[in-house]
Write a protein that holds these residues in place. Structure first.
Motif, mmCIF file in Angstrom:
data_model
loop_
_atom_site.group_PDB
_atom_site.id
_atom_site.type_symbol
_atom_site.label_atom_id
_atom_site.label_comp_id
_atom_site.label_asym_id
_atom_site.label_seq_id
_atom_site.Cartn_x
_atom_site.Cartn_y
_atom_site.Cartn_z
ATOM 1 N N HIS A 264 -8.178 2.918 3.613
ATOM 2 C CA HIS A 264 -8.178 3.213 2.189
ATOM 3 C C HIS A 264 -9.592 3.540 1.757
ATOM 4 O O HIS A 264 -10.526 3.547 2.565
ATOM 5 C CB HIS A 264 -7.579 2.052 1.376
ATOM 6 N N ASP B 254 -9.874 1.209 -5.596
ATOM 7 C CA ASP B 254 -9.261 1.049 -4.278
ATOM 8 C C ASP B 254 -8.055 1.964 -4.240
ATOM 9 O O ASP B 254 -7.097 1.773 -5.003
ATOM 10 C CB ASP B 254 -8.857 -0.417 -4.061
ATOM 11 N N CYS B 255 -8.095 2.986 -3.365
ATOM 12 C CA CYS B 255 -7.019 3.979 -3.370
ATOM 13 C C CYS B 255 -6.704 4.417 -1.946
ATOM 14 O O CYS B 255 -7.419 4.103 -0.995
ATOM 15 C CB CYS B 255 -7.408 5.189 -4.225
ATOM 16 N N ASP B 256 -5.609 5.157 -1.816
ATOM 17 C CA ASP B 256 -5.236 5.722 -0.521
ATOM 18 C C ASP B 256 -5.664 7.177 -0.390
ATOM 19 O O ASP B 256 -5.231 7.883 0.512
ATOM 20 C CB ASP B 256 -3.725 5.598 -0.306
ATOM 21 N N LEU C 60 -4.559 1.778 -5.336
ATOM 22 C CA LEU C 60 -3.985 0.562 -4.768
ATOM 23 C C LEU C 60 -4.434 -0.658 -5.564
ATOM 24 O O LEU C 60 -3.748 -1.687 -5.571
ATOM 25 C CB LEU C 60 -4.415 0.413 -3.305
#
Length: 319
Positions: free
Chosen positions: A83, A95-97, A102
């Motif tokens: 991530h 916080d991401c993909d 996320l």
């Protein structure tokens, strides 16, 4: 990609702290809380178990191995967690993909706003405007899978660029896959004619445990072509010395700890040695010490300028 919740017995590192001085290593360092595991790792990969004074999650023991490539078993694509993370004041603010959040919870599932191209993501992170990769690979040592699961955490953009090919290759194996986890030496010449070298993490998928040996062949015979297109270096032969004089093969630089903490926030790294590995990626390997120090001085100046821009421009733009 998800992360296995199974307890892991140790961690692989590309760097360490020695007497408060960060070092980028040219062979894998392994940390663990289990003395028996440390002794077995040393027997398999070279080196000697010793107290962990080099950082790394508070694990009690470390082994400075003699291997820059280790054959491992990866239990499919779910063993790779990846991530993008941006830190601010010890708190994750992004916080991401790569496409959707996320975390934090109130933004989960919403578009994250990150640019679609990896190079644009990298530029945004360099300027302090975007997150860094956070990749966690879980695996077992192929020569001794009963030891349990280890993991390797990195913010390497090179490995981030390889992730799609890596997961595709793992899916094709359709089960546990034998891979070579390598600290690959990269040599290049800049536009100004300066020679630069550094080590990047590479995962090459070789096949299933039924078709691939748990150790590379000791002769000069060619190894099977990997299932992924990622380049791979041959592991060192067993007759080579089991230990190394680490200070001669690893560069050390003095770092202000407060500045290092701020750099970790900008780079999105979790501990000091990983911060240094991420920032000082151009570390000379196998060259004369004077040449290494001259290169490091030049890179430290560049990094300081970039960090100053990121810290001054990035703090006001982050929420």
């Amino acid at each position: 990609m998800t992360q296995s919740t199974t307890a892991r017995v140790g961690r692989f590192h590309q760097g360490r702290l020695s007497e408060g001085r960060p070092q980028a290593l040219d062979a894998w360092r392994v940390t663990t809380d289990d003395a028996d595991v440390a002794a077995r790792v040393a027997g398999l990969l070279g080196g000697e178990p010793q107290p962990n004074d080099g950082g790394g999650g508070g694990l009690a023991h470390e082994v400075l191995t003699s291997r820059d490539s280790v054959r491992v078993i990866v239990d499919g694509p779910d063993a790779v967690a990846a991530h993008m993370v941006l830190w601010s004041s010890k708190v994750i603010v992004h916080d991401c993909d790569g496409s959707r959040f996320l975390a934090p919870e109130e933004k989960k599932g919403q578009p994250c706003g990150c640019p679609p191209l990896l190079e644009d993501k990298r530029l945004a992170a360099r300027d302090g405007r975007g997150p860094m990769p956070s990749i966690d690979l879980t695996f077992r040592i192929a020569a001794a899978p009963v030891l349990g699961k280890f993991h390797f955490q990195t913010s390497s953009w090179q490995l981030a660029a390889q992730l799609s090919d890596l997961t595709d290759a793992l899916e094709r194996v359709d089960g546990p896959a034998v891979c070579d986890l390598t600290m690959e030496l990269v040599l290049l010449t800049t536009k100004t004619g300066r020679s630069v070298c550094y080590r990047k993490p590479v995962v090459a998928v070789l096949g299933s445990p039924d078709t691939v040996a748990p150790e590379p062949p000791s002769s000069a015979e060619p190894t099977p072509a990997p299932a992924s297109s990622a380049p791979r270096r041959k592991a060192r032969r067993p007759h080579e010395p089991a230990t190394r004089n680490v200070p001669e093969l690893a560069c050390s630089v003095s770092v202000d700890t407060a500045l290092l903490h701020r750099a970790a926030q900008v780079l999105g790294t979790s501990d000091h040695q990983e911060t240094v590995v991420a920032a000082l990626s151009a570390v000379a390997a196998g060259q004369q010490q004077t040449t290494e120090l001259a290169q490091l001085r030049d890179h430290v100046g560049r990094i300081a300028a970039i960090a100053e821009q990121a810290l001054h421009g990035g703090d006001s733009s982050r929420t």
